[in-house]
Motif scaffolding. Structure first.
Motif, PDB file in Angstrom:
ATOM      1  N   ARG A  34     -13.372  15.184   8.865  1.00  0.00           N
ATOM      2  CA  ARG A  34     -12.394  14.340   8.189  1.00  0.00           C
ATOM      3  C   ARG A  34     -11.873  15.015   6.924  1.00  0.00           C
ATOM      4  O   ARG A  34     -12.579  15.795   6.300  1.00  0.00           O
ATOM      5  N   PRO A  35     -10.669  14.663   6.515  1.00  0.00           N
ATOM      6  CA  PRO A  35     -10.208  15.161   5.226  1.00  0.00           C
ATOM      7  C   PRO A  35     -11.068  14.582   4.109  1.00  0.00           C
ATOM      8  O   PRO A  35     -11.518  13.434   4.191  1.00  0.00           O
ATOM      9  N   ARG A  36     -11.321  15.379   3.082  1.00  0.00           N
ATOM     10  CA  ARG A  36     -12.209  14.947   2.004  1.00  0.00           C
ATOM     11  C   ARG A  36     -11.508  13.958   1.095  1.00  0.00           C
ATOM     12  O   ARG A  36     -10.360  14.140   0.742  1.00  0.00           O
ATOM     13  N   ARG A  37     -12.234  12.922   0.735  1.00  0.00           N
ATOM     14  CA  ARG A  37     -11.696  11.976  -0.237  1.00  0.00           C
ATOM     15  C   ARG A  37     -11.778  12.571  -1.618  1.00  0.00           C
ATOM     16  O   ARG A  37     -12.641  13.384  -1.894  1.00  0.00           O
ATOM     17  N   ILE A  38     -10.907  12.123  -2.495  1.00  0.00           N
ATOM     18  CA  ILE A  38     -10.921  12.592  -3.872  1.00  0.00           C
ATOM     19  C   ILE A  38     -11.891  11.707  -4.644  1.00  0.00           C
ATOM     20  O   ILE A  38     -11.833  10.488  -4.571  1.00  0.00           O
ATOM     21  N   HIS A  39     -12.795  12.335  -5.379  1.00  0.00           N
ATOM     22  CA  HIS A  39     -13.842  11.616  -6.083  1.00  0.00           C
ATOM     23  C   HIS A  39     -13.535  11.505  -7.562  1.00  0.00           C
ATOM     24  O   HIS A  39     -12.871  12.342  -8.135  1.00  0.00           O
ATOM     25  N   TRP A  40     -14.057  10.524  -8.223  1.00  0.00           N
ATOM     26  CA  TRP A  40     -14.180  10.342  -9.661  1.00  0.00           C
ATOM     27  C   TRP A  40     -12.939  10.752 -10.445  1.00  0.00           C
ATOM     28  O   TRP A  40     -12.793  11.889 -10.872  1.00  0.00           O
ATOM     29  N   LEU A  41     -12.033   9.865 -10.626  1.00  0.00           N
ATOM     30  CA  LEU A  41     -10.819  10.052 -11.411  1.00  0.00           C
ATOM     31  C   LEU A  41      -9.899  11.124 -10.828  1.00  0.00           C
ATOM     32  O   LEU A  41      -9.208  11.814 -11.560  1.00  0.00           O
ATOM     33  N   GLY A  42      -9.904  11.275  -9.535  1.00  0.00           N
ATOM     34  CA  GLY A  42      -9.024  12.244  -8.913  1.00  0.00           C
ATOM     35  C   GLY A  42      -9.499  13.677  -8.994  1.00  0.00           C
ATOM     36  O   GLY A  42      -8.745  14.591  -8.750  1.00  0.00           O
ATOM     37  N   VAL A  43     -10.754  13.890  -9.328  1.00  0.00           N
ATOM     38  CA  VAL A  43     -11.292  15.243  -9.461  1.00  0.00           C
ATOM     39  C   VAL A  43     -12.383  15.414  -8.422  1.00  0.00           C
ATOM     40  O   VAL A  43     -13.243  14.568  -8.269  1.00  0.00           O
ATOM     41  N   ARG A  44     -12.358  16.542  -7.701  1.00  0.00           N
ATOM     42  CA  ARG A  44     -13.398  16.775  -6.707  1.00  0.00           C
ATOM     43  C   ARG A  44     -13.980  18.163  -6.887  1.00  0.00           C
ATOM     44  O   ARG A  44     -13.393  19.013  -7.537  1.00  0.00           O
ATOM     45  N   ASP A  45     -15.137  18.366  -6.293  1.00  0.00           N
ATOM     46  CA  ASP A  45     -15.844  19.645  -6.304  1.00  0.00           C
ATOM     47  C   ASP A  45     -16.121  20.138  -7.726  1.00  0.00           C
ATOM     48  O   ASP A  45     -15.816  21.271  -8.074  1.00  0.00           O
ATOM     49  N   MET A  46     -16.661  19.283  -8.565  1.00  0.00           N
ATOM     50  CA  MET A  46     -17.032  19.662  -9.920  1.00  0.00           C
ATOM     51  C   MET A  46     -18.529  19.473 -10.089  1.00  0.00           C
ATOM     52  O   MET A  46     -19.081  18.473  -9.628  1.00  0.00           O
ATOM     53  N   ASN A  47     -19.168  20.405 -10.760  1.00  0.00           N
ATOM     54  CA  ASN A  47     -20.569  20.209 -11.075  1.00  0.00           C
ATOM     55  C   ASN A  47     -20.685  19.369 -12.345  1.00  0.00           C
ATOM     56  O   ASN A  47     -19.677  18.948 -12.918  1.00  0.00           O
ATOM     57  N   TRP A  48     -21.901  19.152 -12.815  1.00  0.00           N
ATOM     58  CA  TRP A  48     -22.131  18.250 -13.942  1.00  0.00           C
ATOM     59  C   TRP A  48     -21.478  18.765 -15.216  1.00  0.00           C
ATOM     60  O   TRP A  48     -20.851  18.004 -15.949  1.00  0.00           O
ATOM     61  N   VAL A  49     -21.595  20.065 -15.493  1.00  0.00           N
ATOM     62  CA  VAL A  49     -21.037  20.641 -16.722  1.00  0.00           C
ATOM     63  C   VAL A  49     -19.515  20.583 -16.693  1.00  0.00           C
ATOM     64  O   VAL A  49     -18.881  20.199 -17.687  1.00  0.00           O
ATOM     65  N   GLN A  50     -18.918  20.921 -15.571  1.00  0.00           N
ATOM     66  CA  GLN A  50     -17.463  20.864 -15.468  1.00  0.00           C
ATOM     67  C   GLN A  50     -16.951  19.440 -15.637  1.00  0.00           C
ATOM     68  O   GLN A  50     -15.897  19.215 -16.237  1.00  0.00           O
ATOM     69  N   ARG A  51     -17.705  18.454 -15.117  1.00  0.00           N
ATOM     70  CA  ARG A  51     -17.308  17.063 -15.297  1.00  0.00           C
ATOM     71  C   ARG A  51     -17.366  16.644 -16.755  1.00  0.00           C
ATOM     72  O   ARG A  51     -16.500  15.911 -17.233  1.00  0.00           O
ATOM     73  N   LYS A  52     -18.407  17.105 -17.481  1.00  0.00           N
ATOM     74  CA  LYS A  52     -18.519  16.750 -18.899  1.00  0.00           C
ATOM     75  C   LYS A  52     -17.406  17.397 -19.717  1.00  0.00           C
ATOM     76  O   LYS A  52     -16.865  16.785 -20.635  1.00  0.00           O
ATOM     77  N   ILE A  53     -17.059  18.647 -19.397  1.00  0.00           N
ATOM     78  CA  ILE A  53     -15.950  19.308 -20.097  1.00  0.00           C
ATOM     79  C   ILE A  53     -14.642  18.582 -19.800  1.00  0.00           C
ATOM     80  O   ILE A  53     -13.820  18.352 -20.697  1.00  0.00           O
ATOM     81  N   TYR A  54     -14.448  18.193 -18.556  1.00  0.00           N
ATOM     82  CA  TYR A  54     -13.255  17.445 -18.176  1.00  0.00           C
ATOM     83  C   TYR A  54     -13.184  16.110 -18.912  1.00  0.00           C
ATOM     84  O   TYR A  54     -12.135  15.726 -19.436  1.00  0.00           O
ATOM     85  N   LEU A  55     -14.310  15.407 -18.988  1.00  0.00           N
ATOM     86  CA  LEU A  55     -14.358  14.133 -19.692  1.00  0.00           C
ATOM     87  C   LEU A  55     -14.074  14.312 -21.180  1.00  0.00           C
ATOM     88  O   LEU A  55     -13.365  13.508 -21.787  1.00  0.00           O
ATOM     89  N   TYR A  56     -14.591  15.380 -21.784  1.00  0.00           N
ATOM     90  CA  TYR A  56     -14.323  15.694 -23.192  1.00  0.00           C
ATOM     91  C   TYR A  56     -12.830  15.953 -23.401  1.00  0.00           C
ATOM     92  O   TYR A  56     -12.234  15.434 -24.353  1.00  0.00           O
ATOM     93  N   ASN A  57     -12.210  16.731 -22.523  1.00  0.00           N
ATOM     94  CA  ASN A  57     -10.784  17.031 -22.649  1.00  0.00           C
ATOM     95  C   ASN A  57      -9.925  15.788 -22.488  1.00  0.00           C
ATOM     96  O   ASN A  57      -8.943  15.603 -23.209  1.00  0.00           O
TER      97      ASN A  57
END
Length: 101
Positions: A34-57
């Motif tokens: 199946r096509p992958r759904r987009i996760h968490w605020l439209g962002v996918r394939d992010m690890n924990w650190v990348q998510r925190k940097i994204y949230l900070y930005n």
């Protein structure tokens, strides 16, 4: 009135032709195909650190700044954090020497 497309009523999306999954997808395809759904605020394939940097930005609005403005802001934040940690450590050592020794 009933929806024309079964995937529209199943997924509840505004665009029936742009639905992510249809009923036939659930029956005929494997989950991994199946096509992958987009996760968490439209962002996918992010690890924990990348998510925190994204949230900070996003939280501080840095995503809309130029690269040099972002570096300037981050430099000011680092200097402020260093000032806070340095003075806190001095205060804690003085407090320890004065009251706990």
């Amino acid at each position: 009135p009933k929806a024309k497309n079964s995937s529209f009523s199943l997924c509840g999306l505004a665009n029936p032709k742009g639905a992510l999954y249809s009923r036939s997808d659930h029956r005929n395809r494997n989950f991994r195909d199946r096509p992958r759904r987009i996760h968490w605020l439209g962002v996918r394939d992010m690890n924990w650190v990348q998510r925190k940097i994204y949230l900070y930005n996003v939280t501080f609005g840095l995503y809309m700044l130029d690269w040099w403005e972002r570096y300037l802001f981050n430099t000011l934040v680092i200097v402020l954090m260093w000032f806070i940690f340095y003075n806190s450590s001095r205060y804690v050592t003085e407090f320890y020497k004065r009251h706990l020794s």
